[in-house]
Design a protein around this motif. Sequence first.
Motif, PDB file in Angstrom:
ATOM      1  N   ILE A  93       0.796  -1.248   0.058  1.00 48.49           N
ATOM      2  CA  ILE A  93      -0.019   0.167  -0.042  1.00 48.49           C
ATOM      3  C   ILE A  93       0.853   1.258   0.257  1.00 48.49           C
ATOM      4  N   LEU A  94       1.843   1.249   0.837  1.00 43.20           N
ATOM      5  CA  LEU A  94       2.839   2.342   1.079  1.00 43.20           C
ATOM      6  C   LEU A  94       3.707   2.641  -0.296  1.00 43.20           C
ATOM      7  N   ALA A  95       3.962   1.628  -0.986  1.00 43.31           N
ATOM      8  CA  ALA A  95       4.609   1.735  -2.375  1.00 43.31           C
ATOM      9  C   ALA A  95       3.706   2.360  -3.290  1.00 43.31           C
ATOM     10  N   ASP A  96       2.223   1.881  -3.364  1.00 41.85           N
ATOM     11  CA  ASP A  96       1.167   2.327  -4.357  1.00 41.85           C
ATOM     12  C   ASP A  96       0.920   3.882  -4.028  1.00 41.85           C
ATOM     13  N   LEU A  97       1.078   4.305  -2.724  1.00 42.34           N
ATOM     14  CA  LEU A  97       0.937   5.728  -2.321  1.00 42.34           C
ATOM     15  C   LEU A  97       2.356   6.726  -2.586  1.00 42.34           C
ATOM     16  N   GLY A  98       3.377   5.893  -2.853  1.00 41.39           N
ATOM     17  CA  GLY A  98       4.396   6.773  -3.389  1.00 41.39           C
ATOM     18  C   GLY A  98       5.326   6.883  -2.252  1.00 41.39           C
ATOM     19  N   ARG A  99       5.144   6.268  -1.113  1.00 39.71           N
ATOM     20  CA  ARG A  99       6.096   6.134  -0.011  1.00 39.71           C
ATOM     21  C   ARG A  99       7.099   5.233  -0.002  1.00 39.71           C
ATOM     22  N   SER A 100       7.916   5.508  -0.976  1.00 38.89           N
ATOM     23  CA  SER A 100       8.845   4.392  -1.334  1.00 38.89           C
ATOM     24  C   SER A 100       9.830   3.914  -0.114  1.00 38.89           C
ATOM     25  N   ALA A 101      10.552   4.832   0.410  1.00 43.05           N
ATOM     26  CA  ALA A 101      11.428   4.635   1.445  1.00 43.05           C
ATOM     27  C   ALA A 101      10.754   3.989   2.551  1.00 43.05           C
ATOM     28  N   ASP A 102       9.544   4.091   3.008  1.00 47.45           N
ATOM     29  CA  ASP A 102       8.676   3.493   4.010  1.00 47.45           C
ATOM     30  C   ASP A 102       8.561   1.983   3.471  1.00 47.45           C
ATOM     31  N   ALA A 103       8.017   1.902   2.422  1.00 46.67           N
ATOM     32  CA  ALA A 103       7.514   0.718   1.711  1.00 46.67           C
ATOM     33  C   ALA A 103       8.824  -0.226   1.729  1.00 46.67           C
ATOM     34  N   ARG A 104      10.066   0.205   1.295  1.00 47.49           N
ATOM     35  CA  ARG A 104      11.292  -0.665   1.126  1.00 47.49           C
ATOM     36  C   ARG A 104      11.696  -1.102   2.401  1.00 47.49           C
ATOM     37  N   LEU A 105      11.588  -0.368   3.544  1.00 48.35           N
ATOM     38  CA  LEU A 105      11.829  -0.800   4.972  1.00 48.35           C
ATOM     39  C   LEU A 105      10.959  -1.936   5.364  1.00 48.35           C
ATOM     40  N   LEU A 106       9.715  -1.813   5.264  1.00 46.80           N
ATOM     41  CA  LEU A 106       8.965  -2.744   5.386  1.00 46.80           C
ATOM     42  C   LEU A 106       9.206  -4.144   4.515  1.00 46.80           C
ATOM     43  N   PHE A 107       9.538  -3.758   3.305  1.00 48.33           N
ATOM     44  CA  PHE A 107       9.628  -5.157   2.557  1.00 48.33           C
ATOM     45  C   PHE A 107      10.776  -5.991   3.214  1.00 48.33           C
ATOM     46  N   GLU A 108      11.839  -5.176   3.215  1.00 47.11           N
ATOM     47  CA  GLU A 108      13.009  -5.797   3.953  1.00 47.11           C
ATOM     48  C   GLU A 108      13.077  -6.584   5.203  1.00 47.11           C
ATOM     49  N   ASP A 109      12.196  -6.046   5.947  1.00 43.67           N
ATOM     50  CA  ASP A 109      11.785  -6.399   7.281  1.00 43.67           C
ATOM     51  C   ASP A 109      11.133  -7.693   7.045  1.00 43.67           C
TER      52      ASP A 109
ATOM     53  N   VAL B  18      10.440  -9.683   4.393  1.00 42.57           N
ATOM     54  CA  VAL B  18      10.429 -10.579   3.020  1.00 42.57           C
ATOM     55  C   VAL B  18      11.215 -11.944   3.141  1.00 42.57           C
ATOM     56  N   GLU B  19      12.064 -12.099   4.088  1.00 38.48           N
ATOM     57  CA  GLU B  19      12.424 -13.237   4.462  1.00 38.48           C
ATOM     58  C   GLU B  19      11.833 -14.093   5.602  1.00 38.48           C
ATOM     59  N   ARG B  20      10.823 -13.671   6.192  1.00 31.77           N
ATOM     60  CA  ARG B  20      10.165 -14.631   7.241  1.00 31.77           C
ATOM     61  C   ARG B  20       8.826 -15.179   6.623  1.00 31.77           C
ATOM     62  N   ILE B  21       8.134 -14.427   5.641  1.00 28.47           N
ATOM     63  CA  ILE B  21       6.992 -15.054   5.056  1.00 28.47           C
ATOM     64  C   ILE B  21       7.414 -16.353   4.317  1.00 28.47           C
ATOM     65  N   ALA B  22       6.509 -17.570   4.623  1.00 32.50           N
ATOM     66  CA  ALA B  22       6.469 -18.532   3.857  1.00 32.50           C
ATOM     67  C   ALA B  22       6.310 -18.399   2.452  1.00 32.50           C
ATOM     68  N   GLY B  23       6.643 -18.886   1.491  1.00 34.48           N
ATOM     69  CA  GLY B  23       6.417 -18.877  -0.097  1.00 34.48           C
ATOM     70  C   GLY B  23       7.031 -17.848  -0.616  1.00 34.48           C
ATOM     71  N   GLU B  24       6.880 -17.564  -2.035  1.00 31.74           N
ATOM     72  CA  GLU B  24       7.747 -16.677  -2.460  1.00 31.74           C
ATOM     73  C   GLU B  24       6.857 -15.508  -3.102  1.00 31.74           C
ATOM     74  N   GLU B  25       5.564 -15.472  -2.482  1.00 32.05           N
ATOM     75  CA  GLU B  25       4.723 -14.233  -2.802  1.00 32.05           C
ATOM     76  C   GLU B  25       5.378 -12.874  -2.538  1.00 32.05           C
ATOM     77  N   ALA B  26       5.852 -12.969  -1.267  1.00 34.63           N
ATOM     78  CA  ALA B  26       6.282 -11.583  -0.831  1.00 34.63           C
ATOM     79  C   ALA B  26       7.632 -11.091  -1.298  1.00 34.63           C
ATOM     80  N   ARG B  27       8.673 -12.249  -1.683  1.00 31.66           N
ATOM     81  CA  ARG B  27       9.737 -12.059  -2.892  1.00 31.66           C
ATOM     82  C   ARG B  27       9.358 -11.345  -4.042  1.00 31.66           C
TER      83      ARG B  27
END
Length: 249
Positions: free
Chosen positions: A167-183, A185-194
Amino acid sequence: MIFIAASLCLQIVCAVHVIRSGRNQIWLLFIMLFSLLGCFAYVMLEVLPQHWNNRHVRTARAQVVGKVDPERAVRDAERAIDLADTAANHIALGDAQAARHRYAEAEAAYRKGLALGPGNDWGTQVKLAGVLFELGESAQALALLEAAPELSRGSEWDRRTLLKARILADLGRSADARLLFEDVVERIAGEEARCHYAAFLLQQGDSRRARSILEEVERRASRMDRTQRAAQADMYRWAGEQLAELRRA
């Protein structure tokens, strides 16, 4: 000639069984069109006991039923609402419509379920946020997510965080979105998050990091069996195509 006669007899037997047992009559078309293959699918996925505790049988059945009768879950949910107009049944309809990518219908069902429920159903509020995001209503979706009470870290927290990152990425808040993705992406099972993260990185022009993420998807997919990959075939196809383009570049 004997083979053709035997095949025809088997089709007739299966067709009669469909009619007498009251099963969905779309199986008749499947049986007649695909002959022995259709009969085999019907026997394996409808006639044999459904309580077999075999993961591959259950997965195969779900996949074939989804292709042969994709509206089944929606019909079942609508039938349940006809019997009992409850919050739970409307939420189940919302789930079925969301799975069919009918987000406007899913939104209506979730809102009805929330209206009928006792309140504070944050799980459904998060589902509603998800369909609002898919409908392009990212600001509303973010407001719902941020109104939900904090969770302790775990799988549900991770799923909410992934949705918030998108959602943050869609709203243009790229820096916030990237921090959440990095936090997350390694924990969610499956490859959807990646894959979602890789798509975000490609939009941001970070091809190097996107390639690294997609190569990890490729490595993990190579260790899966065909059944596991088939469940998200479109996603893995997209990942493969993007990775091929990055390698060519």
